[in-house]
Design an enzyme around this catalytic site. Structure first.
Site, short mmCIF file in Angstrom:
data_model
loop_
_atom_site.label_atom_id
_atom_site.label_comp_id
_atom_site.label_asym_id
_atom_site.label_seq_id
_atom_site.Cartn_x
_atom_site.Cartn_y
_atom_site.Cartn_z
N PHE A 87 -59.13 -8.02 -7.21
CA PHE A 87 -60.16 -7.00 -7.43
C PHE A 87 -61.43 -7.41 -6.71
CE2 PHE A 87 -63.50 -4.69 -9.70
CZ PHE A 87 -63.03 -3.41 -9.48
N GLY A 136 -68.21 4.78 -1.99
CA GLY A 136 -67.89 3.47 -1.42
C GLY A 136 -68.02 3.35 0.08
N ASP A 178 -56.04 1.49 -1.44
CA ASP A 178 -55.40 0.66 -2.47
C ASP A 178 -54.08 1.31 -2.87
OD1 ASP A 178 -54.78 -0.95 -4.62
OD2 ASP A 178 -56.65 -0.69 -5.68
N ASP A 202 -67.30 -1.16 -5.81
CA ASP A 202 -68.02 -1.38 -7.06
C ASP A 202 -67.14 -1.84 -8.21
OD1 ASP A 202 -66.67 1.24 -7.34
OD2 ASP A 202 -67.81 1.38 -9.21
N LYS A 226 -55.25 -2.77 1.17
CA LYS A 226 -54.58 -3.59 0.16
C LYS A 226 -53.16 -3.05 0.00
CE LYS A 226 -56.94 -4.54 -3.81
NZ LYS A 226 -57.34 -4.27 -5.22
N GLU A 264 -63.15 4.99 5.12
CA GLU A 264 -62.95 4.52 3.74
C GLU A 264 -63.36 3.06 3.62
OE1 GLU A 264 -62.61 5.25 0.87
OE2 GLU A 264 -60.81 6.34 0.31
N ASP A 265 -63.78 2.67 2.43
CA ASP A 265 -64.02 1.24 2.20
C ASP A 265 -62.70 0.52 1.92
OD1 ASP A 265 -63.86 2.69 -0.15
OD2 ASP A 265 -65.30 1.48 -1.25
#
Ligand code: PRP
Length: 183
Positions: A152, A44, A103, A159, A131, A99-100
């Site tokens: 999401f 990612g 979460d 992805d 997030k 990082e993308d």
């Protein structure tokens, strides 16, 4: 083709470049007397890593490692696996993990602990998206691009079933795309 699966754009490309530039400038200032090692977490991280690096004006290197937590579906299954390890030592290095998204916080906690255990002088995190409502394990990234709600998202590296990473923006995936997903 991909656009029809997107409910709405959450972070457009212009904003991604803008926040990457802001984070790159911050990192340049904070590490002005250091040669940090930027570590991207595949898969990612790639678009964000590439954008971020353009805005860091330092003698720095980047390396990648592959860590998986989601295994295809829309939900984290809770175990984090190192699929491809680093080829370099982090001992004594000032590391910035790119990082993308952060979460649940599981991936980043595992990787940060591992790099600290291996003797990194410092470990910080730069994430395009944060997030916080998704957290299961506490974690506060030092460098955050955009804080997003608990939806999401796909695109710019993120992805669903390994698709949509090539979108130039971050968007909310239509529920109809994954509603029959039982994972
Ligand atoms: C995604 C993302 C982060 C992680 C964040 O990776 O790239 O690494 O999940 O989730 P967490 O905070 O809940 O741990 P994933 O494991 O899906 O692999 P990928 O980068 O190849 O998509």
């Amino acid at each position: 083709m991909l656009e029809k699966d997107i409910e709405r754009i959450l972070v457009d490309h212009k904003k991604i470049v803008e926040v990457s530039k802001k984070l790159g400038n911050q990192i340049t200032n904070d590490y002005h007397d250091k040669k940090p090692l930027i570590i991207g977490l595949l898969n990612g991280c790639l678009p964000f890593l590439a954008e971020l690096m353009k805005h860091i004006d330092l003698y720095c290197e980047y390396e990648v490692m592959s860590v998986k937590s989601y295994h295809g579906g829309t939900k984290s299954v809770g175990n984090v696996k190192i699929v491809k390890d680093l080829d370099v030592s982090v001992e004594g290095r000032h590391v910035i993990i790119a990082e993308d998204i952060v979460d649940t916080g599981r991936t980043i906690n595992v990787v940060k602990d591992l790099l600290t255990y291996r003797g990194a002088a410092s470990v910080e995190v730069a994430t395009l998206l944060d997030k916080p409502e998704g957290r299961i394990e506490a974690f506060v990234p030092k460098y955050i691009g955009v804080t997003i709600p608990k939806v999401f998202v796909v695109g710019f590296g993120l992805d669903y079933d390994d698709y949509y990473r090539n979108l130039p923006y971050v968007g909310v995936l239509k529920e109809s795309v994954y509603k029959n997903d039982i994972s």
